[in-house]
Motif scaffolding. Structure first.
Motif, short mmCIF file in Angstrom:
data_model
loop_
_atom_site.label_atom_id
_atom_site.label_comp_id
_atom_site.label_asym_id
_atom_site.label_seq_id
_atom_site.Cartn_x
_atom_site.Cartn_y
_atom_site.Cartn_z
N PHE A 875 -13.54 -3.60 9.85
CA PHE A 875 -14.58 -4.37 10.53
C PHE A 875 -15.89 -3.57 10.51
O PHE A 875 -15.94 -2.45 11.02
N ASP A 876 -16.93 -4.15 9.97
CA ASP A 876 -18.29 -3.61 10.02
C ASP A 876 -18.42 -2.22 9.39
O ASP A 876 -19.17 -2.03 8.44
N GLU A 877 -17.70 -1.24 9.94
CA GLU A 877 -17.78 0.12 9.45
C GLU A 877 -16.42 0.57 8.95
O GLU A 877 -15.38 0.14 9.44
N LYS A 878 -16.43 1.49 7.98
CA LYS A 878 -15.21 1.85 7.28
C LYS A 878 -14.18 2.54 8.18
O LYS A 878 -12.98 2.52 7.88
N ASN A 879 -14.58 3.13 9.27
CA ASN A 879 -13.62 3.81 10.14
C ASN A 879 -13.09 2.90 11.24
O ASN A 879 -12.46 3.37 12.19
N ARG A 880 -13.34 1.60 11.10
CA ARG A 880 -12.89 0.64 12.11
C ARG A 880 -11.81 -0.25 11.49
O ARG A 880 -12.09 -1.26 10.87
N ASN A 881 -10.59 0.13 11.67
CA ASN A 881 -9.45 -0.50 11.00
C ASN A 881 -9.33 -1.99 11.31
O ASN A 881 -9.49 -2.43 12.44
N ALA A 882 -9.07 -2.78 10.28
CA ALA A 882 -8.60 -4.16 10.44
C ALA A 882 -7.17 -4.27 9.92
O ALA A 882 -6.33 -4.92 10.53
N GLN A 883 -6.88 -3.60 8.76
CA GLN A 883 -5.53 -3.59 8.22
C GLN A 883 -5.42 -2.47 7.19
O GLN A 883 -6.27 -2.34 6.30
N TYR A 884 -4.39 -1.66 7.31
CA TYR A 884 -4.08 -0.63 6.33
C TYR A 884 -2.61 -0.81 5.95
O TYR A 884 -1.73 -0.83 6.81
N GLU A 885 -2.35 -0.95 4.64
CA GLU A 885 -0.99 -1.20 4.20
C GLU A 885 -0.70 -0.38 2.94
O GLU A 885 -1.49 -0.38 1.99
N THR A 886 0.42 0.31 2.93
CA THR A 886 0.80 1.13 1.78
C THR A 886 2.14 0.66 1.24
O THR A 886 3.01 0.20 1.99
N TYR A 887 2.30 0.78 -0.10
CA TYR A 887 3.46 0.21 -0.79
C TYR A 887 4.30 1.25 -1.52
O TYR A 887 5.43 1.00 -1.89
N GLY A 888 3.71 2.41 -1.80
CA GLY A 888 4.43 3.44 -2.54
C GLY A 888 4.37 3.23 -4.04
O GLY A 888 3.86 2.23 -4.53
N ARG A 889 4.89 4.19 -4.75
CA ARG A 889 4.93 4.13 -6.21
C ARG A 889 6.20 3.40 -6.66
O ARG A 889 7.21 3.43 -5.98
N THR A 890 6.11 2.79 -7.84
CA THR A 890 7.28 2.13 -8.43
C THR A 890 7.47 2.66 -9.85
O THR A 890 6.50 2.76 -10.62
N PHE A 891 8.71 2.98 -10.19
CA PHE A 891 9.03 3.47 -11.52
C PHE A 891 10.04 2.53 -12.18
O PHE A 891 10.99 2.07 -11.53
N GLU A 892 9.81 2.23 -13.46
CA GLU A 892 10.66 1.30 -14.20
C GLU A 892 11.17 1.98 -15.47
O GLU A 892 10.41 2.65 -16.19
N LEU A 893 12.45 1.79 -15.76
CA LEU A 893 13.06 2.30 -16.99
C LEU A 893 13.84 1.16 -17.62
O LEU A 893 14.66 0.52 -16.94
N GLY A 894 13.58 0.88 -18.90
CA GLY A 894 14.26 -0.24 -19.54
C GLY A 894 14.25 -0.14 -21.05
O GLY A 894 13.75 0.82 -21.63
N PHE A 895 14.83 -1.15 -21.67
CA PHE A 895 14.81 -1.22 -23.13
C PHE A 895 14.54 -2.65 -23.55
O PHE A 895 14.77 -3.62 -22.80
N SER A 896 14.05 -2.81 -24.77
CA SER A 896 13.76 -4.13 -25.33
C SER A 896 14.24 -4.17 -26.77
O SER A 896 14.06 -3.21 -27.53
N TRP A 897 14.83 -5.30 -27.13
CA TRP A 897 15.31 -5.51 -28.50
C TRP A 897 14.75 -6.82 -29.02
O TRP A 897 14.75 -7.83 -28.32
N THR A 898 14.25 -6.83 -30.23
CA THR A 898 13.79 -8.04 -30.89
C THR A 898 14.37 -8.11 -32.29
O THR A 898 14.61 -7.08 -32.94
N SER A 899 14.56 -9.32 -32.75
CA SER A 899 15.11 -9.51 -34.11
C SER A 899 14.02 -9.54 -35.16
O SER A 899 14.31 -9.57 -36.36
N PHE A 900 12.74 -9.58 -34.75
CA PHE A 900 11.66 -9.76 -35.72
C PHE A 900 10.74 -8.55 -35.75
O PHE A 900 10.80 -7.69 -34.87
#
Length: 900
Positions: A875-900
């Motif tokens: 609100f108005d000034e940066k040190n006046r909280n309205a909402q602070y939300e944190t989600y963390g890091r996400t790591f993905e490991l996978g494989f993909s196969w295509t015929s073409f």
């Protein structure tokens, strides 16, 4: 419904009349531009017929076509970024259609395009962008999988001027040039897809299986044959056709992901299949499924005397399926069927602690247990015919989107006069708490509510386009006319039961439902409430809770959230397209007429000591209106050289209000109490506004593009928008309709607004395998609106001054790496209780790495939100909280196969 039947019937008669006894147009030349091995299709290539100075651009299938050709020998030149220009000779007979595929010879440059998947995807997209009639940015199907993006919306954020709105850290809604996503148009295969969410128009693009996307096109200047509801621009999702690939293709991918904030592991699998049968029939299909377990930690305030801590545990499941069919019996007739089904479930358990700093301190601990399901079904069928010198296109579409949120359960326990304090300062305000604050035996059950909410959005449409090529003074030009009819119905229904007081509440011992202190990264949270135990308590005591039912409040909440909206939109347009030497022009006008109606309730919650009345008064509220607009546009393209292209555009566009803004609903709270022998009435209200006018915008665009050779582009553009009737939520108490009210929040039309800015982009692929891409959009807006009895100046709601992207990539035959960043500056959200609420700037870094085991298989690793960037509002000034939300890091490991 009668209007919907009448107009499409007339259009169907026109279609059937035009299609009787079709004759093949004499002297036609068709074919595909392919690679030396016939496996690569060159999409967006420019094919020039030298003798007639005519040029066409290959489509998604790599096809080109020239009509109205006299017999003789002709020279064709193919230009394609990433390849050397190549020349072909072809002989045209006296009549009939000649098929001539153009095979591009191999070269060192072309080998790079084929080998490096990253560069191949970029080449196709840049060629389509370079040769487009209007100002466009394009993401090809090949490029979507080259970035560390979790869905289609996140792939679009890499383009110049694009940004995304996130939900629990995931990109869902897409904006253009810093403008609210609700003011842009999103179509899938030319069909407007409705939104399952009750209050908005924007569609979350994470519902689309990326395996079935042929390309993503963002038009920043529209043409008359496009839907006009595009203040920021128009996003077209073109799904994959079996003809888009030169041979049968099969793909499969699987991955596991882990979110570090909640330390949960989540799976995802996807598959696609395309094939062509007898060069006439093609099929493309895709399936995808993912489950994501994650969470977020949140702290919010009202900017004054209230702080709320929130702990989320979430499980999201997505299932997507699509089947596309194409039938092309000959060169002059094409038929297609496009289908899409998406299911999205969101199971959320939220715990919250609300601290109220008042004369008497108060703490509320609450739980929210809900499972929400969204579904979208979309079916599009159409055809294209060439009849003499006419091209006839027609399309029939049907979409249904729904959202169900059954039996959501809310528990609130309350305690008073426990010791706690906070200075309310900073992005994450800290709360000093005594040990009693975490002793649930100090709390009493205050309220229980059981809520079910459903919404449904249904749209049917019919579109007809007629195109004819003519000759004038030795120059060929195209005339196109068309019409479209859309019928849309939006419904929202709520069934809310609120309970408070009575034996069940007196006997509730909160400490029996406690779970151990919650792992909350933003400070001290204390114990939580057991989800399953609370659900069981409600089930066991449901009958007994009847004595605690709060009739007035429950009916007010239910009726206030229930409404229906109907929109009938009729459009017609005429336009021309022609080229003279280096100049190309597309100009015309579009007419759109909207018939709008809404039905809901006016709900008055009355507490009157003078008359000793306490209850709810309900009355039906219905409203309707219509409006129409002529919308001219012109797009000019001038080719100074094959490397330098300038564009200019003037367009008029519109945007209809969000459903929650324009719906017929009012909730009025009226309290009459005695004060020193005099009865005083206070009234507060929240209301929709069916009289809202749509946004109208005059748009001016200028741009210049430089293609230095190989695969790359350097571009700069300027845009200016003059917007009428922008919408903002304001306190309108004391105005003509709301005399003697203390507070009334209602959406209203502002006076006027302007938006202007510059757009810069640079993309370059190097022979070494290095890729650099950077873009930035800098804009400025000014808006004048009515608030608190006077005119004030603000910026446009939800408009960001700066958006930027940067990509650093490197790719060899076996290795691909990509580090990306996205930036979005702060934006004004709303005026809240006299304060300006802002969403803070957001910068996020992601990484993607791939190792190619062989030509068909690769292993990949993605790191999402490496810098653990939170979402912050103030609100108005940066040190006046309205909402602070944190989600963390996400790591993905996978494989993909295509015929073409």
């Amino acid at each position: 419904m009668k209007h919907f039947i009448a107009r499409p019937t007339k259009l169907a008669l026109v279609c059937s009349t035009l299609l009787l006894s079709p004759t093949i147009f004499a002297g036609s030349l068709v074919g595909k531009v392919t690679g030396a091995n016939q496996l690569k299709l060159y999409k967006g290539a420019k094919v020039t017929l030298v003798e007639l100075s005519k040029s066409v651009v290959t489509d998604q299938t790599g096809e080109y076509r020239f009509d109205n050709l006299d017999a003789g020998e002709y020279t064709l030149v193919v230009d394609y970024l990433g390849a050397e220009s190549q020349t072909f000779k072809v002989q045209i007979e006296q009549d009939g259609t000649i098929k001539q595929n153009l095979t591009m010879a191999s070269s060192d440059t072309m080998e790079d395009v084929v080998v490096y998947a990253q560069r191949a995807g970029q080449a196709g997209a840049l060629n389509m962008q370079k040769n487009a009639d209007s100002i466009k940015s394009i993401v090809s199907a090949d490029a979507i999988g080259q970035f560390p993006d979790q869905n289609v919306s996140e792939a679009l954020q890499r383009l110049p001027g694009m940004f995304i709105e996130r939900d629990q850290g995931e990109g869902r809604f897409v904006g253009i040039r810093g403008i609210d996503p609700n003011l842009n148009n999103v179509t899938i295969n030319g069909l407007n897809v409705p939104s399952p969410e009750s209050g908005v128009r924007s569609v979350a693009l994470d519902v689309i299986p990326s395996q079935l996307v042929g390309s993503l096109e963002v038009s920043k200047s529209v043409t008359p044959d496009m839907d006009a509801s595009a203040i920021g621009g128009s996003i077209e999702v073109k799904s994959l056709s079996g003809f888009d690939r030169a041979q049968q293709s099969i793909s499969f991918s699987a991955q596991m992901a882990q979110n570090k904030l909640r330390d949960e592991t989540s799976p995802k699998v996807a598959a696609s299949y395309t094939d062509i049968f007898n060069d006439e029939f093609a099929i493309a299909g895709a399936l995808s499924y993912s489950e994501r377990q994650f969470g977020s930690d949140n702290i919010e305030s009202n900017g004054g005397d209230e702080l709320e801590q929130r702990h989320y545990s979430i499980t999201r499941e997505r299932f997507g399926a699509a089947v596309n069919l194409d039938y092309r019996p000959d060169f002059n007739n094409q038929y297609y069927l496009r289908t899409l089904y998406s299911a999205f479930s969101d199971d959320e358990y939220r715990l919250s602690n609300t601290f109220v700093f008042d004369d008497e301190t108060e703490i509320e601990r609450a739980s929210k247990d809900r499972g929400e399901t969204q579904e979208i079904t979309s079916i599009t069928a159409g055809a294209e015919h060439l009849i003499d010198s006419w091209k006839v296109e027609y399309q029939l579409g049907y979409s249904l989107a729904s959202e169900e949120n059954p039996n959501a359960l809310y528990y609130t326990i309350k305690a008073e006069e426990l010791a706690f304090s906070s200075d309310m300062q900073g992005a994450i305000p800290q709360i000093e708490q005594s040990s009693q604050v975490h002793d649930l035996s100090q709390y009493e059950l205050d309220e229980v509510s059981n809520e079910s909410e459903d919404s449904e959005d249904e749209e049917s449409s019919l579109k007809l386009d007629l195109t004819k090529t003519l000759q004038l003074n030795g120059h060929e030009f195209e005339v196109k006319v068309g019409t479209q009819y859309r019928q849309r119905e939006k419904q929202a229904v709520a069934d809310i039961y609120i309970y408070s007081g009575g034996d069940v509440f007196d006997s509730f011992a909160a400490e029996n439902y406690a779970v151990s202190n919650m792992d909350w990264s933003l400070g001290e949270f204390g114990p939580g409430l057991d989800k399953m135990a609370l659900r069981q308590h409600f089930t066991d005591n449901r009958a007994a809770l009847a004595d605690s039912y709060q009739s007035s409040e429950s009916k007010a909440e239910s009726k206030g959230a229930s409404y229906s909206i109907n929109e009938d939109i009729f459009a017609a347009y005429a336009m021309t397209r022609f080229s003279i030497d280096k100049l190309s022009l597309v100009a015309g006008v579009r007419y759109e007429k909207t018939d709008f109606s809404t039905s809901g309730y006016k709900v008055d919650v009355v507490e009157n000591e003078e008359t000793d009345f306490e209850g709810t008064l309900n009355s039906v509220w219905q409203a309707e209106r219509d409006y129409a607009k002529w919308l001219p546009s012109i797009n000019v393209r001038y080719e100074f050289s094959p490397q330098v292209i300038a564009r200019a555009a003037y367009t008029q566009t519109l945007a209809r209000p969000k459903f929650e803004d324009v719906a017929a609903f009012q909730i009025i709270e009226s309290t009459t109490e005695e004060d020193e022998g005099v009865f005083v009435t206070e009234r507060e209200a929240e209301a929709g506004n069916p009289e809202l006018k749509p946004y109208f915008s005059d748009n001016f665009d200028l741009s210049i593009e430089y293609y230095p050779g190989n695969i790359g582009v350097l571009s700069a553009g300027y845009f200016y928008k003059d917007i009428e009737n922008f919408i903002i939520v304001a306190d309108v108490a004391g105005t003509a309709d709301w005399q003697d009210y203390d507070e009334v929040f209602q959406p209203i039309n502002g006076e006027n607004a302007t938006l202007s800015g510059f757009e810069l982009a640079w993309v370059k692929s190097f022979d070494s395998g290095l890729l650099l891409a950077a873009n930035a959009t800098v804009s400025d807006s000014a808006a004048t609106t009515f608030f608190d009895g006077e005119l004030i100046k603000t910026q446009l709601p939800n408009q960001s001054d700066t958006t930027a992207n940067f990509t650093l990539g490197y790719e060899t035959d076996s290795l691909s790496m990509r580090l990306t960043s996205v930036y979005k500056s702060r934006n004004l959200e709303e005026i809240d209780d006299g304060m300006l609420r802002y969403e803070d700037a957001h910068t996020q870094f992601d990484f993607s790495g791939k190792y190619y085991v062989n030509q068909h298989t690769h292993i990949y690793f993605n790191a999402i939100n490496i810098n653990d960037e939170p979402m912050y509002h103030y609100f108005d000034e940066k040190n006046r909280n309205a909402q602070y939300e944190t989600y963390g890091r996400t790591f993905e490991l996978g494989f993909s196969w295509t015929s073409f």
